[in-house]
Design a protein around this motif. Structure first.
Motif, PDB file in Angstrom:
ATOM      1  N   ALA A 101       0.826  -1.204   0.000  1.00  0.00           N
ATOM      2  CA  ALA A 101       0.000   0.000   0.000  1.00  0.00           C
ATOM      3  C   ALA A 101       0.861   1.255   0.000  1.00  0.00           C
ATOM      4  O   ALA A 101       0.565   2.223  -0.720  1.00  0.00           O
ATOM      5  N   ALA A 102       1.924   1.259   0.778  1.00  0.00           N
ATOM      6  CA  ALA A 102       2.814   2.424   0.833  1.00  0.00           C
ATOM      7  C   ALA A 102       3.494   2.656  -0.509  1.00  0.00           C
ATOM      8  O   ALA A 102       3.558   3.789  -1.001  1.00  0.00           O
ATOM      9  N   VAL A 103       3.981   1.584  -1.110  1.00  0.00           N
ATOM     10  CA  VAL A 103       4.630   1.706  -2.421  1.00  0.00           C
ATOM     11  C   VAL A 103       3.619   2.168  -3.461  1.00  0.00           C
ATOM     12  O   VAL A 103       3.912   3.031  -4.297  1.00  0.00           O
ATOM     13  N   GLY A 104       2.419   1.625  -3.404  1.00  0.00           N
ATOM     14  CA  GLY A 104       1.380   2.013  -4.347  1.00  0.00           C
ATOM     15  C   GLY A 104       1.003   3.480  -4.221  1.00  0.00           C
ATOM     16  O   GLY A 104       0.860   4.185  -5.227  1.00  0.00           O
ATOM     17  N   LEU A 105       0.836   3.956  -2.996  1.00  0.00           N
ATOM     18  CA  LEU A 105       0.506   5.371  -2.794  1.00  0.00           C
ATOM     19  C   LEU A 105       1.637   6.285  -3.276  1.00  0.00           C
ATOM     20  O   LEU A 105       1.386   7.318  -3.903  1.00  0.00           O
TER      21      LEU A 105
END
Length: 188
Positions: A101-105
């Motif tokens: 999720a962090a990488v995606g955001l």
């Protein structure tokens, strides 16, 4: 500050607010958002260069930018959907979900900044692929300007969250910020 400089400043601010309304209206189909930002940025550049331009020129620029710009908007929707899935995975507590999720955001923010930077320098007849490639390089090489645009995106999202109608004119200010970042970088 002299009276004429103050009047010019308020005129530019008012034009940004109006342009934000135009961008919001043109972005209703969602896939046209990059084209709307490109047309809005071009309108603001015309205004800053004291050239004649209004709604008709904005619509003509929107049509020109949307010819291939809708593909950029479609890719943005796909990226948003992928990040939404990442956030769902993180909430479900699956291993690696928070990292994904962090990488995606982070990737979604980088893509949004890249599109804003490309839209800020768009001209009629310009192809989106080379614009996006050059904007991606500027996004990575100019972290100060990119951070400024991230803050502008955050401000727009916060405005939408707190006072939804306020997010509409803020879109024009975001387009103006993208123009300022590109001018500062010496792109034009």
């Amino acid at each position: 500050m002299t009276e004429s400089r103050r009047r010019i400043g308020f005129g530019v601010f008012a034009e940004c607010l109006l342009t934000g309304v135009w961008i919001a209206l043109a972005s209703v189909p969602v896939v046209t958002a990059p084209a709307a930002f490109a047309a809005g940025a071009r309108h603001l550049r015309r205004h800053l260069e004291q050239q004649v331009g209004g709604w008709r020129e904005f619509v003509a620029d929107l049509r020109s930018a949307a010819r291939r710009g809708w593909l950029v908007g479609l890719a943005g929707i796909a990226a948003w959907a992928a990040v939404w899935v990442d956030l769902r995975v993180a909430r479900a507590g699956l291993p690696g979900g928070r990292f994904a999720a962090a990488v995606g955001l982070f990737a979604l923010l980088a893509a949004a900044v890249t599109v804003l930077r490309a839209a800020a320098v768009w001209e009629p007849g310009a192809a989106w692929r080379p614009l996006l490639g050059a904007a991606a390089r500027r996004t990575l090489r100019g972290p100060g300007g990119s951070l400024l645009l991230v803050c502008g995106i955050a401000l727009t999202v916060l405005c939408a969250g707190f006072i939804t109608p306020l997010a509409v004119p803020v879109l024009g200010i975001l387009a103006a910020a993208a123009i300022a970042v590109e001018e500062r970088a010496g792109t034009r």
